[in-house]
Structure formats: C-alpha cells, structure tokens
Design a protein around this motif. Structure first.
Motif, PDB file in Angstrom:
ATOM      1  N   ALA A  28     -63.839  35.638  29.598  1.00 11.27           N
ATOM      2  CA  ALA A  28     -63.992  35.790  29.128  1.00 11.27           C
ATOM      3  C   ALA A  28     -63.135  37.095  28.478  1.00 11.27           C
ATOM      4  CB  ALA A  28     -64.999  35.597  28.096  1.00 11.27           C
ATOM      5  N   LEU A  29     -63.566  38.596  29.184  1.00 14.85           N
ATOM      6  CA  LEU A  29     -64.050  39.889  28.619  1.00 14.85           C
ATOM      7  C   LEU A  29     -62.517  40.204  28.683  1.00 14.85           C
ATOM      8  CD1 LEU A  29     -64.903  42.902  27.758  1.00 14.85           C
ATOM      9  CD2 LEU A  29     -65.250  43.196  30.080  1.00 14.85           C
ATOM     10  N   GLU A  30     -61.507  40.013  29.410  1.00 17.04           N
ATOM     11  CA  GLU A  30     -59.719  40.266  29.614  1.00 17.04           C
ATOM     12  C   GLU A  30     -59.511  39.972  28.616  1.00 17.04           C
ATOM     13  OE1 GLU A  30     -56.956  38.121  33.068  1.00 17.04           O
ATOM     14  OE2 GLU A  30     -58.810  38.587  33.539  1.00 17.04           O
ATOM     15  N   TYR A  31     -59.841  37.995  29.012  1.00 17.56           N
ATOM     16  CA  TYR A  31     -59.013  37.947  26.996  1.00 17.56           C
ATOM     17  C   TYR A  31     -58.457  38.507  26.435  1.00 17.56           C
ATOM     18  CZ  TYR A  31     -57.644  33.627  30.137  1.00 17.56           C
ATOM     19  OH  TYR A  31     -57.895  32.660  31.234  1.00 17.56           O
ATOM     20  N   ALA A  32     -60.561  38.574  25.644  1.00 20.98           N
ATOM     21  CA  ALA A  32     -60.341  39.408  24.494  1.00 20.98           C
ATOM     22  C   ALA A  32     -60.063  40.299  24.093  1.00 20.98           C
ATOM     23  CB  ALA A  32     -62.017  39.467  24.314  1.00 20.98           C
ATOM     24  N   ARG A  33     -59.763  41.845  25.797  1.00 18.58           N
ATOM     25  CA  ARG A  33     -59.146  42.676  25.507  1.00 18.58           C
ATOM     26  C   ARG A  33     -57.784  42.864  25.128  1.00 18.58           C
ATOM     27  NH1 ARG A  33     -62.348  45.106  30.541  1.00 18.58           N
ATOM     28  NH2 ARG A  33     -63.900  46.291  29.556  1.00 18.58           N
ATOM     29  N   ARG A  34     -57.403  41.751  26.076  1.00 22.99           N
ATOM     30  CA  ARG A  34     -55.923  41.358  25.066  1.00 22.99           C
ATOM     31  C   ARG A  34     -55.655  40.549  24.069  1.00 22.99           C
ATOM     32  NH1 ARG A  34     -53.517  37.437  29.546  1.00 22.99           N
ATOM     33  NH2 ARG A  34     -55.743  37.387  30.829  1.00 22.99           N
ATOM     34  N   LYS A  35     -56.312  40.080  23.877  1.00 22.61           N
ATOM     35  CA  LYS A  35     -55.833  39.405  22.177  1.00 22.61           C
ATOM     36  C   LYS A  35     -56.015  41.173  21.427  1.00 22.61           C
ATOM     37  CE  LYS A  35     -57.077  36.074  19.036  1.00 22.61           C
ATOM     38  NZ  LYS A  35     -57.947  34.532  18.987  1.00 22.61           N
ATOM     39  N   GLN A  36     -57.451  41.649  21.561  1.00 21.75           N
ATOM     40  CA  GLN A  36     -57.248  42.651  20.863  1.00 21.75           C
ATOM     41  C   GLN A  36     -56.129  43.780  20.727  1.00 21.75           C
ATOM     42  OE1 GLN A  36     -60.580  45.336  22.149  1.00 21.75           O
ATOM     43  NE2 GLN A  36     -61.168  45.991  19.844  1.00 21.75           N
ATOM     44  N   ALA A  37     -55.644  44.171  21.696  1.00 24.64           N
ATOM     45  CA  ALA A  37     -53.991  44.991  21.614  1.00 24.64           C
ATOM     46  C   ALA A  37     -52.995  44.309  21.364  1.00 24.64           C
ATOM     47  CB  ALA A  37     -53.961  44.976  23.215  1.00 24.64           C
ATOM     48  N   ASP A  38     -53.073  42.857  21.565  1.00 22.01           N
ATOM     49  CA  ASP A  38     -52.148  41.777  20.846  1.00 22.01           C
ATOM     50  C   ASP A  38     -52.430  42.036  19.622  1.00 22.01           C
ATOM     51  OD1 ASP A  38     -50.405  41.348  23.255  1.00 22.01           O
ATOM     52  OD2 ASP A  38     -52.159  39.721  23.245  1.00 22.01           O
ATOM     53  N   ILE A  39     -53.612  42.058  18.669  1.00 22.21           N
ATOM     54  CA  ILE A  39     -53.731  41.808  17.457  1.00 22.21           C
ATOM     55  C   ILE A  39     -53.276  43.232  16.452  1.00 22.21           C
ATOM     56  CG2 ILE A  39     -55.821  41.643  15.046  1.00 22.21           C
ATOM     57  CD1 ILE A  39     -56.537  39.271  17.525  1.00 22.21           C
ATOM     58  N   TYR A  40     -54.111  44.800  16.847  1.00 19.85           N
ATOM     59  CA  TYR A  40     -54.118  45.633  16.807  1.00 19.85           C
ATOM     60  C   TYR A  40     -52.004  46.138  17.270  1.00 19.85           C
ATOM     61  CZ  TYR A  40     -53.459  50.848  16.333  1.00 19.85           C
ATOM     62  OH  TYR A  40     -53.400  52.034  16.014  1.00 19.85           O
ATOM     63  N   GLU A  41     -51.781  45.911  17.943  1.00 19.08           N
ATOM     64  CA  GLU A  41     -50.841  46.221  18.451  1.00 19.08           C
ATOM     65  C   GLU A  41     -49.599  45.898  16.921  1.00 19.08           C
ATOM     66  OE1 GLU A  41     -46.910  47.560  19.412  1.00 19.08           O
ATOM     67  OE2 GLU A  41     -48.774  48.027  20.329  1.00 19.08           O
ATOM     68  N   ARG A  42     -49.890  44.202  16.548  1.00 18.75           N
ATOM     69  CA  ARG A  42     -49.552  43.338  15.346  1.00 18.75           C
ATOM     70  C   ARG A  42     -49.577  44.310  14.295  1.00 18.75           C
ATOM     71  NH1 ARG A  42     -50.642  38.669  18.008  1.00 18.75           N
ATOM     72  NH2 ARG A  42     -52.044  37.953  16.115  1.00 18.75           N
ATOM     73  N   GLU A  43     -50.864  44.534  13.810  1.00 19.88           N
ATOM     74  CA  GLU A  43     -51.272  44.731  12.944  1.00 19.88           C
ATOM     75  C   GLU A  43     -51.748  46.637  12.386  1.00 19.88           C
ATOM     76  OE1 GLU A  43     -55.075  42.267  11.315  1.00 19.88           O
ATOM     77  OE2 GLU A  43     -53.816  40.565  12.466  1.00 19.88           O
ATOM     78  N   LYS A  44     -51.743  47.215  13.187  1.00 23.55           N
ATOM     79  CA  LYS A  44     -51.974  48.623  13.474  1.00 23.55           C
ATOM     80  C   LYS A  44     -53.154  49.214  12.695  1.00 23.55           C
ATOM     81  CE  LYS A  44     -48.187  49.473  15.828  1.00 23.55           C
ATOM     82  NZ  LYS A  44     -48.730  49.596  17.296  1.00 23.55           N
ATOM     83  N   ARG A  45     -54.569  48.020  12.901  1.00 22.69           N
ATOM     84  CA  ARG A  45     -55.689  48.515  11.931  1.00 22.69           C
ATOM     85  C   ARG A  45     -56.671  49.371  12.853  1.00 22.69           C
ATOM     86  NH1 ARG A  45     -57.845  44.306   8.680  1.00 22.69           N
ATOM     87  NH2 ARG A  45     -57.753  42.710  10.763  1.00 22.69           N
ATOM     88  N   GLU A  46     -57.344  49.818  12.414  1.00 21.38           N
ATOM     89  CA  GLU A  46     -58.640  50.416  13.396  1.00 21.38           C
ATOM     90  C   GLU A  46     -59.672  49.411  13.267  1.00 21.38           C
ATOM     91  OE1 GLU A  46     -57.581  53.712  14.536  1.00 21.38           O
ATOM     92  OE2 GLU A  46     -55.828  53.566  14.227  1.00 21.38           O
ATOM     93  N   VAL A  47     -59.563  49.443  12.541  1.00 26.04           N
ATOM     94  CA  VAL A  47     -61.208  48.174  12.278  1.00 26.04           C
ATOM     95  C   VAL A  47     -60.826  46.903  13.573  1.00 26.04           C
ATOM     96  CG1 VAL A  47     -59.845  46.025  10.750  1.00 26.04           C
ATOM     97  CG2 VAL A  47     -62.547  46.852  11.089  1.00 26.04           C
TER      98      VAL A  47
END
Length: 108
Positions: A28-47
């Motif tokens: 779950a942590l591995e999937y979450a880290r990847r998803k977090q990185a993907d979302i940040y890459e798209r949205e560039k929001r610090e939150v």
C-alpha cells in the motif's frame, strides 16, 4: 520526501483501527508513493507532498487491497462450493440412473 516524513505501519493501523499485515502495508505504501508522485507531477501543488496526504493515500490503498483480497477469497470459495455442488449432482444423477434403470432379459 524527508526521512522524518515517512509514514509508519503503526500510524496507518491507528488511522484504520485495525492491525495490518506487514506485506499489505508495504504494498500500500509503495502504491501510495507512486500515486503521490504522479499526482504531484500533474498538479504541482505543494499540499500533495504533505505527510497527511500520503497517510490518506496509504490508508485508502490498505482498504482497497484488503477489499480486493476478501472479494477474491469469496469468489474462490463460491467457485469451490459450486464445483462441489456440481460433483454432488453428478453423483446423485448417476446413482438415480442406476436405481431406475431396469434391465429386462428377453426370453426367447
């Protein structure tokens, strides 16, 4: 992400209110880290890089993976029981056929 911001298994267990398997947490942590990185890459929001955000993603994946496993186990159980029912029906039909089949010898 700084080391102090790593999400621990115990923290997720506290959020969920249940103990979780180590392998489930790691997946779950591995999937979450990847998803977090993907979302940040798209949205560039610090939150998105905040710790609570990762915790929420991990919690969501723990729940999702657990539900998937329970569903798969249930489907396997149902399939196993259906196989047993089919075998049982086969045997019953075979026994019924033998009991109702009468061979009459033709006398010449």
């Amino acid at each position: 992400m700084r080391k102090s911001e790593i999400v621990t298994k115990r923290e997720i267990e506290m959020l969920i209110g249940e103990n979780i398997d180590k392998n489930l947490f790691e997946k779950a942590l591995e999937y979450a880290r990847r998803k977090q990185a993907d979302i940040y890459e798209r949205e560039k929001r610090e939150v998105i890089l905040e710790r609570w955000y990762l915790e929420d993603l991990v919690r969501g994946y723990v729940i999702s993976l657990t539900l998937s496993k329970v569903t798969l186990d249930f489907c396997k159980l149902i399939n196993y029981r259906m196989d047993d029912m089919e075998k049982s029906a086969h045997i019953e039909n075979y026994v019924d056929a033998q009991e109702t089949t009468h061979i009459v010898a033709n006398s010449i």
